[in-house]
Design an enzyme around this catalytic site. Structure first.
Site, PDB file in Angstrom:
ATOM      1  N   CYS A   2       0.816  -1.219   0.000  1.00 26.54           N
ATOM      2  CA  CYS A   2       0.000   0.000   0.000  1.00 26.54           C
ATOM      3  C   CYS A   2       0.849   1.269   0.000  1.00 26.54           C
ATOM      4  CB  CYS A   2      -0.874   0.045   1.235  1.00 26.54           C
ATOM      5  SG  CYS A   2      -1.904  -1.393   1.453  1.00 26.54           S
ATOM      6  N   ARG A  27       5.270   0.066  -5.869  1.00 31.11           N
ATOM      7  CA  ARG A  27       5.216  -0.712  -4.633  1.00 31.11           C
ATOM      8  C   ARG A  27       4.285  -1.908  -4.764  1.00 31.11           C
ATOM      9  NH1 ARG A  27       6.814   2.455  -0.102  1.00 31.11           N
ATOM     10  NH2 ARG A  27       5.371   1.406   1.269  1.00 31.11           N
ATOM     11  N   TRP A  73      -2.896  -2.773  -1.551  1.00 32.15           N
ATOM     12  CA  TRP A  73      -2.472  -4.137  -1.888  1.00 32.15           C
ATOM     13  C   TRP A  73      -3.233  -5.044  -0.934  1.00 32.15           C
ATOM     14  CZ3 TRP A  73       0.326  -8.298   0.230  1.00 32.15           C
ATOM     15  CH2 TRP A  73       0.890  -9.181  -0.699  1.00 32.15           C
ATOM     16  N   ASN A 100      -1.669   1.931   5.679  1.00 35.41           N
ATOM     17  CA  ASN A 100      -0.710   0.948   5.162  1.00 35.41           C
ATOM     18  C   ASN A 100      -0.291   0.100   6.354  1.00 35.41           C
ATOM     19  OD1 ASN A 100       1.445  -0.402   4.085  1.00 35.41           O
ATOM     20  ND2 ASN A 100       2.750   1.396   3.827  1.00 35.41           N
ATOM     21  N   GLY A 101      -0.371  -1.231   6.238  1.00 35.14           N
ATOM     22  CA  GLY A 101       0.019  -2.100   7.352  1.00 35.14           C
ATOM     23  C   GLY A 101      -1.070  -3.110   7.635  1.00 35.14           C
ATOM     24  N   GLU A 488      18.715 -17.270  -7.325  1.00 38.74           N
ATOM     25  CA  GLU A 488      18.311 -15.920  -7.721  1.00 38.74           C
ATOM     26  C   GLU A 488      17.773 -15.932  -9.165  1.00 38.74           C
ATOM     27  OE1 GLU A 488      17.549 -13.346  -6.353  1.00 38.74           O
ATOM     28  OE2 GLU A 488      17.766 -11.734  -7.785  1.00 38.74           O
ATOM     29  N   LYS A 492      14.016 -14.825 -10.260  1.00 35.50           N
ATOM     30  CA  LYS A 492      13.755 -13.775 -11.254  1.00 35.50           C
ATOM     31  C   LYS A 492      12.795 -14.303 -12.317  1.00 35.50           C
ATOM     32  CE  LYS A 492      14.723 -11.010  -9.632  1.00 35.50           C
ATOM     33  NZ  LYS A 492      15.484 -10.646  -8.433  1.00 35.50           N
ATOM     34  N   GLU A 495       9.211 -14.897 -10.907  1.00 35.95           N
ATOM     35  CA  GLU A 495       8.604 -13.662 -10.435  1.00 35.95           C
ATOM     36  C   GLU A 495       8.021 -12.812 -11.570  1.00 35.95           C
ATOM     37  OE1 GLU A 495      11.622 -11.120  -8.782  1.00 35.95           O
ATOM     38  OE2 GLU A 495      10.207 -10.120  -7.446  1.00 35.95           O
ATOM     39  N   HIS A 511      19.334 -36.929  -6.285  1.00 39.49           N
ATOM     40  CA  HIS A 511      18.606 -37.241  -5.054  1.00 39.49           C
ATOM     41  C   HIS A 511      17.130 -36.876  -5.179  1.00 39.49           C
ATOM     42  CE1 HIS A 511      22.351 -38.220  -3.122  1.00 39.49           C
ATOM     43  NE2 HIS A 511      22.863 -37.072  -3.552  1.00 39.49           N
ATOM     44  N   LYS A 610       6.605  -4.203  -4.124  1.00 39.94           N
ATOM     45  CA  LYS A 610       8.029  -3.872  -4.038  1.00 39.94           C
ATOM     46  C   LYS A 610       8.501  -3.877  -2.586  1.00 39.94           C
ATOM     47  CE  LYS A 610      12.017  -2.597  -5.556  1.00 39.94           C
ATOM     48  NZ  LYS A 610      12.823  -3.675  -6.158  1.00 39.94           N
TER      49      LYS A 610
END
Ligand code: M6R
Length: 615
Positions: A2, A27, A73, A100-101, A488, A492, A495, A511, A610
């Site tokens: 948010c 964000r 969000w 926000n939160g 990583e 990427k 995502e 394995h 973000k």
């Protein structure tokens, strides 16, 4: 996650709110809204983009001198207009809130407020805040006091902005555990979740601390610390003149922020390492004035981080144990905070975070302190973030604002910083000769140029992207310090292109994951010419023998030749200690181009944010 913008000025502030929300889009959000004071509170909300909100605002000819705006969000309740902020309460004197939160005791509060007669229109936790303030406002004639009383009853994290219909000349804001700053302009005062939202109006910012409340008028402001519902004395907080300009958050000639940020890596790393470019040696002072004495007492490291920042920590573990001979544990912050680890007071806790506002990382750092760890260090890209402010030592990566949700230049600058930390600790532990230190510093000086030339492989990565875009899954393999780089690369790809990708240490193939290998499962291998290359080559043979298709990022001096089902992109010759940093670049480029072929929203991938300021 948010985003909040508030503005109160001498002229119409609607464009400021909309511009601010556009800057906070990165964000992540799924709905947006605003309230403007103009002969009452006028509210407009949408489930679409900020552009959609702007259209509605124009259609309604909305304007006014004070307002609060929000990108949401979704956490509690689906993304819908009904759940979008601002939320409103009250009849005679209506109140509007953006938040926000997460309010953790929202269920109990909701029941209590419903019993008082408040009707809820949304499923959000935020709506309890607005009814609670309305309820407390019946006990006091001051909005500021009502907000102070209300936040004392809230558990969880919040940044809020509040307006009252009958007092349009004032906005009240408060923060606890979620970012919020004030912007002081020539023609008005502002509030926002981060500085980027206000740069067109002002560069003079005040970063609020947890427990702060502030009252904003068009020509003045006042900050208070609230304790258990009581407003303390007015306090002052320093004014920071931001170095950022609105160009820093401009896409320039690029198509996406992610693309811009990938190509900015040579300069981002050069900025981060600026202080070592003219030095023959590095000193502990780079991490803060108390660093030397703290490092002398340090007998181990505990790195706490999430996502890409966690991967940076995993790479650092190899460096720190190999070169500095210091034990290093790396933990996912969201796991660490809920287990019962055995703390050693002299294990230095290192928080790594691009934003410095990641809720899990902040909570894990606090938890480590409670458990008895004496000292902490942050490696972070945002100077005024909560993380930077709460640690004893700090190192600021100077990557510049990272807008794309996918972390790119933040990661490589984190790695450069962690290499500096390795050099400092190795020296202090008598594990690094003067010559070896000089060689490592020379390697770091060469890093921006090496990154620049690695970026040249873009057309080859682009060529591969078509094949990946047609697949549903991919495996990424690496060994040693390149295993976290494989992790990583997989993060990427999934995502931003939504291709499912998993990373394995290639010795683990037989394995379990080898069972997945067939012609539909592209296998990406990171193949530097290091001491584990022969082991990796055997692992690759296992893939080929099962009909798997291999995509190998190799050093120029790696002896791996192209053949059927074995594709190779060659980087320069093996870069020694810099190798994991350089091998990151082709993986970023591959993910970026696969996303382009698939037509996904590269900078704002679905469901992601973000700055992850909630749990
Ligand atoms: O701001 P932080 O570095 O603390 O964020 C941690 C993760 O949320 C972040 O790295 C995330 O994994 C990235 N979007 C991945 O590209």
């Amino acid at each position: 996650m948010c985003g909040i913008v508030g503005a109160i000025a001498e002229k119409n502030i609607v464009p400021v709110l909309i511009d601010g929300l556009l800057c906070l889009e990165y964000r992540g959000y799924d709905s947006a809204g605003l309230v403007i004071s103009n002969k009452g509170l006028q509210r407009i909300r949408t489930t679409g983009r900020v552009a959609e909100l702007a259209k509605k605002v124009t259609e309604h000819h909305t304007n006014g001198f004070a307002g609060i705006a929000h990108t949401r969000w979704a956490t509690h309740g689906e993304p819908s207009e009904r759940n979008a902020h601002p939320h409103i309460s009250g009849h005679e004197s209506r109140i509007a809130v953006v938040h926000n939160g997460i309010i953790e005791n929202h269920e109990a509060m909701r029941k209590r407020l419903q019993a008082e007669g408040y009707q809820f229109e949304s499923e959000t936790d935020t709506e309890v805040i607005v009814h609670l303030i309305a309820s407390n406002l019946k006990k006091t004639d001051s909005l500021l006091k009502a907000v102070s009383m209300s936040i004392a009853e809230l558990q969880g994290a919040y940044a809020i902005a509040v307006m009252e219909e009958i007092h349009p000349e004032r906005i009240v804001v408060a923060r606890n555990g979620a970012p919020l700053l004030l912007g002081l302009g020539e023609d008005g005062n502002y509030a926002a979740s981060d500085a980027s939202a206000l740069l067109k109006k002002t560069r003079d910012m005040i970063y609020l601390e947890d427990g702060d409340l502030a009252e904003l008028y068009k020509d003045q402001y006042q900050i208070y610390q609230s304790k258990e519902g009581n407003l303390g004395q007015a306090i002052t907080r320093p004014i920071h003149h931001s170095d950022l300009t609105s160009d820093d958050i401009d896409m320039g000639p690029y198509d996406h922020f992610m693309q811009k940020e990938i190509f900015e890596q040579p300069s981002a790393v050069a900025n981060t390492l600026e202080m070592v470019f003219n030095a023959q040696s590095v000193s502990p002072g780079l991490f803060g004035s108390a660093a030397e004495s703290i490092f002398e007492q340090t007998n181990g490291l505990l790195i706490l981080a999430c996502g890409t920042s966690y991967h940076a920590g995993l790479v650092a573990r190899y460096w720190l144990e190999t070169f500095a001979g210091i034990p290093c544990i790396v933990e996912i912050a969201s796991e660490y905070r809920y287990r019962d680890p055995v703390a050693d007071a002299h294990t230095l806790v290192v928080g790594i975070s691009q934003s410095g506002e990641t809720a899990d990382t902040l909570a894990a750092m606090n938890y480590a302190k409670e458990l008895g760890h004496l000292h902490s260090l942050s490696i972070c890209n945002v100077a005024e973030s909560a993380l930077i402010r709460q640690t004893d030592l700090r190192f600021l990566t100077r990557a510049g604002p990272e807008i794309g949700v996918a972390s790119t230049k933040a990661f490589t600058t984190q790695l450069a910083s962690l290499l500096l930390l390795t050099i400092v600790l190795a020296k202090m532990r008598n594990r690094l000769s003067v010559e070896h230190e000089a060689k490592m510093i020379a390697a770091l000086r060469h890093l921006p140029a090496a990154l620049q030339s690695t970026l040249q492989i873009e057309p080859e990565a682009q060529e591969w992207s078509q094949q990946f875009s047609e697949k549903r899954h991919a495996l990424f393999l690496g060994r040693g310090v390149h295993y976290p780089i494989a992790m990583e690369g997989a993060l990427k790809l999934k995502e931003i292109s939504y291709v499912h990708a998993e990373a394995y240490a290639s010795g683990e193939l037989k394995h379990g994951p080898l069972a997945l290998v067939d012609s539909e499962m592209p296998v990406v291998a990171i193949a530097p010419n290091d001491q584990l290359l022969s082991k990796l080559k055997s692992n690759l043979q296992e893939v080929r023998a099962r009909g798997g298709e291999l995509y190998v990022f190799a050093d120029a001096d790696t002896q791996i030749e192209e053949s059927d089902n074995l594709h190779v992109i060659r980087l320069a010759e093996h870069a020694g200690i810099l190798s994991p940093i350089l091998h990151t670049i082709p993986l970023q480029l591959l993910a970026y181009h696969v996303a382009l072929v698939k037509g996904t929203d590269v900078d704002k991938p679905r469901n992601l944010a973000k700055a992850v300021t909630v749990e």
